[in-house]
Each structure stands twice: as C-alpha cells, then as structure tokens.
Design an enzyme around this catalytic site. Structure first.
Site, PDB file in Angstrom:
ATOM      1  N   ALA A 125       9.231 -10.534  24.720  1.00  0.00           N
ATOM      2  CA  ALA A 125       8.029  -9.703  24.617  1.00  0.00           C
ATOM      3  C   ALA A 125       6.960 -10.228  25.553  1.00  0.00           C
ATOM      4  O   ALA A 125       6.812 -11.433  25.729  1.00  0.00           O
ATOM      5  CB  ALA A 125       7.511  -9.683  23.174  1.00  0.00           C
TER       6      ALA A 125
ATOM      7  N   ALA B  21       8.561 -11.157  32.609  1.00  0.00           N
ATOM      8  CA  ALA B  21       9.863 -11.076  31.938  1.00  0.00           C
ATOM      9  C   ALA B  21      10.970 -11.690  32.790  1.00  0.00           C
ATOM     10  O   ALA B  21      11.833 -12.413  32.287  1.00  0.00           O
ATOM     11  CB  ALA B  21      10.190  -9.622  31.616  1.00  0.00           C
TER      12      ALA B  21
ATOM     13  N   TYR C 170      17.509  -5.943  33.186  1.00  0.00           N
ATOM     14  CA  TYR C 170      18.574  -6.924  32.971  1.00  0.00           C
ATOM     15  C   TYR C 170      19.648  -6.808  34.045  1.00  0.00           C
ATOM     16  O   TYR C 170      20.161  -7.813  34.533  1.00  0.00           O
ATOM     17  CB  TYR C 170      19.187  -6.731  31.583  1.00  0.00           C
ATOM     18  CG  TYR C 170      18.319  -7.281  30.478  1.00  0.00           C
ATOM     19  CD1 TYR C 170      17.911  -8.607  30.472  1.00  0.00           C
ATOM     20  CD2 TYR C 170      17.908  -6.475  29.418  1.00  0.00           C
ATOM     21  CE1 TYR C 170      17.115  -9.120  29.470  1.00  0.00           C
ATOM     22  CE2 TYR C 170      17.109  -6.975  28.403  1.00  0.00           C
ATOM     23  CZ  TYR C 170      16.718  -8.300  28.438  1.00  0.00           C
ATOM     24  OH  TYR C 170      15.916  -8.804  27.448  1.00  0.00           O
TER      25      TYR C 170
END
Length: 264
Positions: free
Chosen positions: A182, A193, A227
């Site tokens: 988060a 991130a 990702y």
C-alpha cells in the site's frame, strides 16, 4: 495497489469491523483524483500534517518499532478509506496489534515489514539503539530524523498462501510471499511501489529464496501490469486444485503470480 491486505497473527477484531484479509497488491495503488486525501486519515493522527516533509528523498528499509503507528495508519487509510472517527481510530488500533503480534512466525520461517520513508536520511546519522535488537519483530533502533512512512509491504516465508508439498502437506520452502502492498494517496505515481518490490526481492535473496510470489486482484489491471513490468508471471492453477487463497470476500478472484530470483 491491487492486492488485498493480510495481517497474520493474533488479530483482535472489533465489532462491526471487517476481519483481516489477504492480498499482495492493494487497490489503493491506483490513482483516484476525485477522492480527497483526507479521507481515511485517522483524525487522531492529523497532527503529522502540521509538519511538512522537507526532503522528497525516499528510503526503503525494514520497519522499526517507531514506525508501527504509521504503518497501521497507511494500511487502514489505503484499504479502508471509508471509515470515519471513531471507528477509524479503533480500526487502526486493531491493525496495530495485528501487525505487532503477526510478526511472530513458525520455527524456520521469516517475516518482515518494509517501509518507504520520505524525508529520511539514507545513512541514519542520528540514531539511538541497537539494530540487532528486536521488539515484537521490529528493529529497536530509533532514528531522530526518521521521516514519514509513505508506503508499506509485508514479506514472509511462512507459505500460508502457497500450495503445500507432498502427502504430508509440508510448507514450501525457498519462496517468499508478498502482501499488504500500500502507498499513501499523496505519494502514488512516484515509483514507490516499484522500490518496495525491488527491496522485497533483495530481502528474499538474502533469505536464500529462489522465487517470490503474490496474489493480485483480477479486477485491478493496473496492479497486474505493474507486477508484470517487474518480471512477475501469472501461474495457472491446475483444474480442480484447491490452492490456498487470501481470505477476502467470497466472490473475489485472484491472479497468482511468481518471479524467479536471479542469484546476483
């Protein structure tokens, strides 16, 4: 950021609050320009806004005991932004206890919480305490210029959400699992991130892991694409197999993703 939160351990669930649930990349990573950044911020913690962040430098490190409240707040404001005072305060206390007690792990397993801190110094010049001393799984070293927690990530080798091995259903080894990713709304779209993921991979290698895995919400294509850009690949679950999944809403579906770690 596309995944669903998981806080392992003895979680205290307050009345009318959702139970702890799991995922690796939280929806909060997607940008919502229409949502006020004040939504989901605990009213009891707004005093931190009085002191603006001077330096934009981001440092990613393992969480310390001094970070616990901000870690819990980042988790709650990202995954449960609709809660208002006093329930938001109660929920933060609940997550704080879950975080502290959840860092206890079975023998032979590892778990850590990584934080992206803004306004901190990379060299931790002004510190007191011992880096090797641990309190409830957190480093007891305290920085006098600690900065502000902008993002979080949990990494472990407990393998609760990985398929068991053999007829005795033994825990799988050599695979690190990512959850609770988060980033606070103010700091999104700044590559935080990616830096948390990169640090998690480095940590997993130091543990001797050969790969890293996570579950990602199928309804969050932005998180899935992020990702994939970091080298993760979707793993097809064999038909009829009952692989463990994060404990969330029964209708939520996940993309199980893995990445092989190089030895460098």
């Amino acid at each position: 950021m596309g995944s669903i939160p998981i806080l392992s351990g003895n979680t205290i669930i307050s009345p009318k609050l959702p139970p702890s649930y799991s995922s690796s990349y939280s929806r909060p990573l997607s940008h919502h320009p229409s949502r006020s950044d004040s939504i989901g911020i605990c009213k009891a913690s707004q005093a931190v806004e009085i002191f603006p962040i001077v330096s934009p430098e981001i440092v990613v490190r393992e969480a310390r005991i001094e970070d616990c409240w901000e870690v819990a707040e980042t988790h709650c404001s990202s995954f449960f932004p609709e809660y208002a005072f006093p329930l938001d305060f109660v929920l933060r206390l609940d997550r704080l206890l879950a975080l502290v007690f959840g860092l206890s792990v079975p023998p032979g397993c590892r778990r850590t919480c990584l934080v992206a801190v803004t306004g901190a110094s990379e060299d931790d010049t002004f510190c007191i305490g011992d880096e090797d001393l641990k309190i409830a799984g957190f480093g007891a070293k305290i920085s006098l210029n600690k900065g502000y927690v902008a993002g979080i990530l949990t990494l472990d080798t407990v393998a609760d959400f990985l398929p068991r091995k053999g007829p005795l259903r033994q825990r799988r080894t050599g695979i690190a699992y990512v959850s609770n990713v988060a980033v606070r709304e103010t700091f999104r779209r700044k590559g935080i991130a990616k830096r948390l993921i990169a640090k998690a991979e480095t940590q997993a290698r130091s543990w001797g892991c050969r790969s890293i895995a996570l579950h990602c919400d199928l309804n969050n294509p932005g998180a899935i694409n992020l990702y994939r850009s970091q080298g993760f690949r979707s793993i097809k679950i064999p038909e009829g197999a009952k692989w463990p999944q994060p404990r969330t809403a029964p209708d939520m579906q996940f993309n199980f993703m893995m990445k092989l770690l190089d030895k460098s």
